[in-house]
Design an enzyme around this catalytic site. Structure first.
Site, PDB file in Angstrom:
ATOM      1  N   ARG A  37      -7.123  -7.669  -9.160  1.00  0.00           N
ATOM      2  CA  ARG A  37      -8.220  -6.960  -9.844  1.00  0.00           C
ATOM      3  C   ARG A  37      -8.621  -7.650 -11.151  1.00  0.00           C
ATOM      4  O   ARG A  37      -9.794  -7.648 -11.513  1.00  0.00           O
ATOM      5  CB  ARG A  37      -7.826  -5.511 -10.089  1.00  0.00           C
ATOM      6  CG  ARG A  37      -7.858  -4.735  -8.801  1.00  0.00           C
ATOM      7  CD  ARG A  37      -7.509  -3.310  -8.998  1.00  0.00           C
ATOM      8  NE  ARG A  37      -7.963  -2.538  -7.847  1.00  0.00           N
ATOM      9  CZ  ARG A  37      -7.466  -1.357  -7.518  1.00  0.00           C
ATOM     10  NH1 ARG A  37      -6.522  -0.808  -8.239  1.00  0.00           N
ATOM     11  NH2 ARG A  37      -7.935  -0.723  -6.463  1.00  0.00           N
ATOM     12  N   LYS A 199      -5.001   9.295   8.965  1.00  0.00           N
ATOM     13  CA  LYS A 199      -5.748  10.534   9.204  1.00  0.00           C
ATOM     14  C   LYS A 199      -7.195  10.308   9.581  1.00  0.00           C
ATOM     15  O   LYS A 199      -7.862   9.461   8.984  1.00  0.00           O
ATOM     16  CB  LYS A 199      -5.731  11.368   7.920  1.00  0.00           C
ATOM     17  CG  LYS A 199      -4.374  11.912   7.593  1.00  0.00           C
ATOM     18  CD  LYS A 199      -4.470  12.806   6.393  1.00  0.00           C
ATOM     19  CE  LYS A 199      -3.184  13.583   6.208  1.00  0.00           C
ATOM     20  NZ  LYS A 199      -3.260  14.442   5.037  1.00  0.00           N
ATOM     21  N   GLY A 355      -7.067   0.219   0.772  1.00  0.00           N
ATOM     22  CA  GLY A 355      -5.787  -0.227   0.230  1.00  0.00           C
ATOM     23  C   GLY A 355      -4.836  -0.775   1.267  1.00  0.00           C
ATOM     24  O   GLY A 355      -4.280  -1.865   1.114  1.00  0.00           O
ATOM     25  N   GLY A 378     -11.743   3.602  -1.829  1.00  0.00           N
ATOM     26  CA  GLY A 378     -12.556   4.825  -1.853  1.00  0.00           C
ATOM     27  C   GLY A 378     -14.037   4.514  -2.003  1.00  0.00           C
ATOM     28  O   GLY A 378     -14.886   5.114  -1.326  1.00  0.00           O
TER      29      GLY A 378
HETATM   30  P1  AMP Z   1      -4.724   5.721   5.551  1.00  0.00           P
HETATM   31  O1  AMP Z   1      -4.369   5.871   4.097  1.00  0.00           O
HETATM   32  O2  AMP Z   1      -5.233   6.962   6.186  1.00  0.00           O
HETATM   33  O3  AMP Z   1      -5.590   4.494   5.812  1.00  0.00           O
HETATM   34  O4  AMP Z   1      -3.338   5.453   6.273  1.00  0.00           O
HETATM   35  C1  AMP Z   1      -2.535   4.323   6.086  1.00  0.00           C
HETATM   36  C2  AMP Z   1      -1.142   4.636   6.518  1.00  0.00           C
HETATM   37  O5  AMP Z   1      -1.162   5.050   7.861  1.00  0.00           O
HETATM   38  C3  AMP Z   1      -0.187   3.459   6.458  1.00  0.00           C
HETATM   39  O6  AMP Z   1       0.754   3.694   5.463  1.00  0.00           O
HETATM   40  C4  AMP Z   1       0.466   3.433   7.850  1.00  0.00           C
HETATM   41  O7  AMP Z   1       1.865   3.288   7.797  1.00  0.00           O
HETATM   42  C5  AMP Z   1       0.116   4.793   8.402  1.00  0.00           C
HETATM   43  N1  AMP Z   1       0.069   4.805   9.875  1.00  0.00           N
HETATM   44  C6  AMP Z   1      -0.619   3.956  10.673  1.00  0.00           C
HETATM   45  N2  AMP Z   1      -0.378   4.250  11.969  1.00  0.00           N
HETATM   46  C7  AMP Z   1       0.484   5.268  11.996  1.00  0.00           C
HETATM   47  C8  AMP Z   1       1.128   6.000  13.042  1.00  0.00           C
HETATM   48  N3  AMP Z   1       0.900   5.705  14.326  1.00  0.00           N
HETATM   49  N4  AMP Z   1       1.949   7.011  12.703  1.00  0.00           N
HETATM   50  C9  AMP Z   1       2.183   7.281  11.400  1.00  0.00           C
HETATM   51  N5  AMP Z   1       1.609   6.630  10.365  1.00  0.00           N
HETATM   52  C10 AMP Z   1       0.771   5.641  10.657  1.00  0.00           C
END
Ligand code: AMP
Length: 397
Positions: A37, A199, A355, A378
């Site tokens: 950054r 999510k 991120g 974001g």
């Molecule tokens: P996000 O912040 O929603 O982009 O999520 C990123 C996080 O999702 C990372 O830390 C990954 O470890 C987690 N992740 C990715 N795939 C899976 C999965 N199949 N089950 C649980 N966590 C996951």
């Protein structure tokens, strides 16, 4: 309206008040573990100094509750000096007499770093009188903090009203807007968006907005299981947002009417616990036994997803395909990253943001092999949702 950039303003003998994003990760000894950054802010600062101006830098660091030395920007002054090749001055506050003195004495070619803006709750509250006090420090306001451009905070948006025409975006913000624009507006077809991560709730706005702009959407990671369960699949103990299943079906339906192909995983690496030491197997994506959870895409899916990527001319990637932080569940994300890098080498445009995706491309040393790595998760997501960022809107006013 055309947004003003650095070239539209004369910085000679002027004090430029620059909102930068120096929210860098620090270890327990307050050493910077990733200076991206700061490095990203250098071109704007160099430009202003070369034009005969001086630079007053303001930023936040972490999430302090009031004044707290743990979050002091004083920890990074030496690194900033080294990166900028200038002895950066520091004041342990961002408003008040100490800052006024330092600003008054600042000469062309010099750089002054102010203390963490978030030591004052007024910063995040977007307080107008706090913004006005900050505005006193500069003749010109420059916003180069893409990472916080989606926030209407005092220093990122509210402050701009005190500068009339003397305000513009910096080179980093300009570059981010241009590259994200390449995906949203002047993209070469076929366009593929790859979404992953934990999510779907945090990415629904993006999916809905990009349905009009892309040809393919690849969905992997934890968020794919909500789609699979909604279609009647057995997902065992995999991540799922039950309250989003109906929405998942609606998205699939909407995509069909718009002619957008949504690609879900075919198989998955399942584990009997959320641990790198868990027992693992490969399972069909909709036949995961109870007590097991899908933590990465499987080998058939890797090939299927790579095939779509390799036909694309524009690729957007946000979110890992699995729990890439654990080596046993990192292969899907790594292989997808390689497919994107190969396709980029063949002439496609690829944009990576968010991120975790940025951490993944860095981990697999692919950050130089994609076209652009966005510095703001974001902010990028909000642009992809079709929203105008408050930090950009404030410069346009
Ligand atoms: P996000 O912040 O929603 O982009 O999520 C990123 C996080 O999702 C990372 O830390 C990954 O470890 C987690 N992740 C990715 N795939 C899976 C999965 N199949 N089950 C649980 N966590 C996951």
């Amino acid at each position: 309206m055309q947004i003003k950039d650095l070239s539209s303003i004369d910085f000679n003998n002027k004090k430029a008040l620059i909102r930068v994003d120096f929210n860098v990760p620090l270890n327990e000894s307050f050493e910077i573990t990733d200076a991206t950054r700061i490095l990203s802010a250098k071109p704007t600062i160099d430009y202003i100094l070369n034009q005969g101006g001086s630079a007053i830098l303001m930023s936040h660091l972490g999430r302090p509750k009031g004044k707290d030395n743990t979050f002091s920007l004083g920890h990074i002054v030496d690194n900033v000096s080294e990166i900028m090749s200038v002895a950066v001055k520091f004041v342990p506050d961002c408003i008040g007499d100490k800052v006024r003195n330092a600003v008054t004495n600042l000469q062309p070619g010099e750089v002054l770093l102010l203390e963490n803006l978030r030591f004052y709750p007024e910063e995040k509250a977007g307080d107008i009188s706090f913004a006005k006090q900050l505005a006193e420090w500069g003749d010109i306001y420059v916003n180069d903090a893409f990472g916080t451009a989606h926030r209407a905070h005092a220093s990122t948006a509210i402050i701009a009203q005190f500068f009339d025409t003397k305000k513009c975006i910096g080179l980093l913000l300009e570059k981010e807007l241009k590259n994200i624009g390449k995906v949203l507006t002047d993209s070469k077809k076929p366009v593929t968006a790859i979404l992953g991560g934990a999510k779907i709730s945090s990415k629904i706005g993006v999916i809905e907005n990009i349905l009009d702009k892309v040809d393919h959407i690849i969905i992997g990671g934890g968020m794919s299981f909500t789609f699979i369960k909604a279609q009647g699949g057995q997902i065992g103990n995999s991540l799922c947002e039950d309250d989003k299943m109906e929405l998942a079906l609606e998205i699939l339906e909407k995509a069909k009417t718009k002619g957008v192909k949504i690609h879900l995983p075919l198989d998955t690496v399942i584990a009997d616990e959320f641990s790198n030491d868990a027992n693992t197997q490969i399972a069909s994506i909709d036949e995961i036994p109870d007590g097991w959870m899908g933590l990465d895409i499987g080998p058939k899916t890797e090939i299927a997803f790579a095939f779509i990527v390799m036909q694309s001319k524009t690729i957007l990637w946000n979110g890992p395909m699995g729990v890439f932080e654990m080596s046993n569940f990192a292969i899907g994300t790594k292989e997808l990253g390689y497919a994107i890098a190969d396709t980029t080498r063949e002439g496609a445009f690829s944009l990576v943001g968010g991120g975790d995706s940025v951490a993944a491309v860095k981990k697999f040393r692919l950050d130089k092999k994609v076209s652009y790595v966005s510095t703001g998760g974001g902010a990028m997501l909000e642009m992809l949702e079709g929203k105008t960022l408050p930090g950009v809107a404030a410069i346009l006013e």
